[in-house]
Enzyme design. Structure first.
Site, PDB file in Angstrom:
ATOM      1  CB  SER A 162      -0.940  -0.001   1.208  1.00 38.09           C
ATOM      2  OG  SER A 162      -0.226  -0.176   2.420  1.00 38.09           O
TER       3      SER A 162
ATOM      4  CG  HIS B 234      -1.785   3.265   4.827  1.00 31.97           C
ATOM      5  ND1 HIS B 234      -2.805   2.615   5.489  1.00 31.97           N
ATOM      6  CD2 HIS B 234      -1.124   2.308   4.130  1.00 31.97           C
ATOM      7  CE1 HIS B 234      -2.761   1.318   5.200  1.00 31.97           C
ATOM      8  NE2 HIS B 234      -1.749   1.113   4.378  1.00 31.97           N
TER       9      HIS B 234
ATOM     10  CG  ASP C 202      -4.855   4.599   7.742  1.00 27.90           C
ATOM     11  OD1 ASP C 202      -3.934   5.437   7.902  1.00 27.90           O
ATOM     12  OD2 ASP C 202      -4.802   3.693   6.904  1.00 27.90           O
TER      13      ASP C 202
END
Length: 343
Positions: free
Chosen positions: A75, A240, A237
């Site tokens: 990610s 990230h 979040d």
């Protein structure tokens, strides 16, 4: 056991198929995994959102031949959490390399949210046909949170680097970041996570260099800069990076990408001792590199030999970061010539 010895032992376990847990201590590893699962619950699961695809052409109006870059990993490589393609690491890398090299760049982004080191093989399948000049890999975080044995994680990475190197592609790996800075991981396990991630990053470094690639430490990118401005550099979040965070990550990868392509200025060809650069055995250099973001390690020779009594010789470099070019929106096709990119 110190970082040097632990990293060397973990890299050896990866090479010869050992479990590698004894390097960290099975209890330490198990506690970290448990805490990582709790952190994942606090963060929330992946909502199915696909990051913007950074694949395409960069460097409008610049001449060829095109530089071909592949971006693989998880990610962080994909740019999870941002809405604009210009905010992804791929767009920053493609735009800046084009600006610094004064050439067109084609970037192929195949990173997948949630990917682990074992998934690199399928990603490589997608890009080998394009014959990339350089592949950039960001991987490792999901191996931690999904209980992948450290030695297995390093072994999968080694196989990926070997495969790319054998195909004639230069490889730059951003090593495991400092997991101790992730907000949902509470003290005292922040300190445990920091120790674990540094050892894993050092082991990744040893293995990647042995396979012919070069590494860049991401440790401090999720360290002092992120910790000082979590609202700015972390996404919603708290796990990230934000758009500004991804720009910081790209900034330490771009100089090493240029170096891998042979596009650094003449005054940066040799290590500069006054900047803390020099030639060291790989395990010693790996332990030092994880402490400072942007530290690059790549194989070299001393008196015509690649190895000394303490292993592979490497150059430890602190590449100068150049001002980032304004990130472009990639073009799907290159209209300035008939040159095609396969795949």
């Amino acid at each position: 056991m110190g970082t040097v010895g632990a990293a060397r032992k973990l890299a050896s376990a990866a090479a010869f198929g050992g479990g590698g847990l004894s390097v960290l201590g099975a209890g330490l590893y198990g506690v970290l995994v448990a805490e990582a699962k709790l952190a994942r619950r606090a963060i929330g699961t992946h909502d199915g959102t696909t990051p913007p695809d950074a694949t395409g052409w960069y460097g409008r109006g610049r001449p060829g031949p095109a530089i071909k870059i592949a971006l693989l990993g998880d990610s962080m490589a994909a740019g999870y959490g941002v809405d604009r393609v210009e905010d992804t690491p791929g767009a920053h890398i493609g735009s800046s390399v084009a600006a610094q090299a004064q050439r067109r760049v084609h970037l192929r982004a195949v990173a997948v949210v949630g990917a682990k080191s074992r998934d690199l093989d399928s990603q490589i399948d997608k890009i080998l046909g394009t014959r990339p000049d350089v592949a950039i890999i960001l991987i490792g975080g999901n191996d931690v949170t999904h209980t992948v044995a450290p030695s297995a994680s390093v072994r999968f990475l080694a196989e990926a680097v070997r495969r790319l190197h054998d195909a004639g592609t230069e490889v730059v790996v951003g090593t495991c970041p400092d997991l101790g800075t992730i907000r949902p991981i509470a003290p005292p396990l922040k300190q445990v996570a920091r120790q674990w991630s540094r050892r894993l990053a050092a082991a990744q470094t040893i293995t990647v260099v042995e396979e012919g690639g070069r590494t860049v430490s991401l440790g401090d990118i999720l360290g002092p800069e992120f910790d000082a401005a979590p609202a700015l550099l972390f996404g919603p979040d708290r796990f990230h990076p934000s758009a500004d965070g991804y720009k910081q990550v790209a900034s330490v990868l771009i100089p090493s990408c240029l170096a891998a392509l042979g596009l650094m200025p003449d005054d940066e060809i040799k290590p500069e001792p006054f900047r803390g650069e020099g030639v060291l055995p790989v395990a010693t250099a790996a332990a030092a590199a994880v402490k400072t973001a942007g530290t690059e390690l790549g194989g070299t020779e001393v008196s015509g030999s690649q190895r000394g009594l303490r292993g592979r010789w490497v150059e430890l470099r602190h590449r100068r970061r150049t001002p980032s070019a304004d990130a472009e929106t990639p073009e799907e096709s290159d209209t300035s010539s008939t040159e095609a990119v396969e795949g």
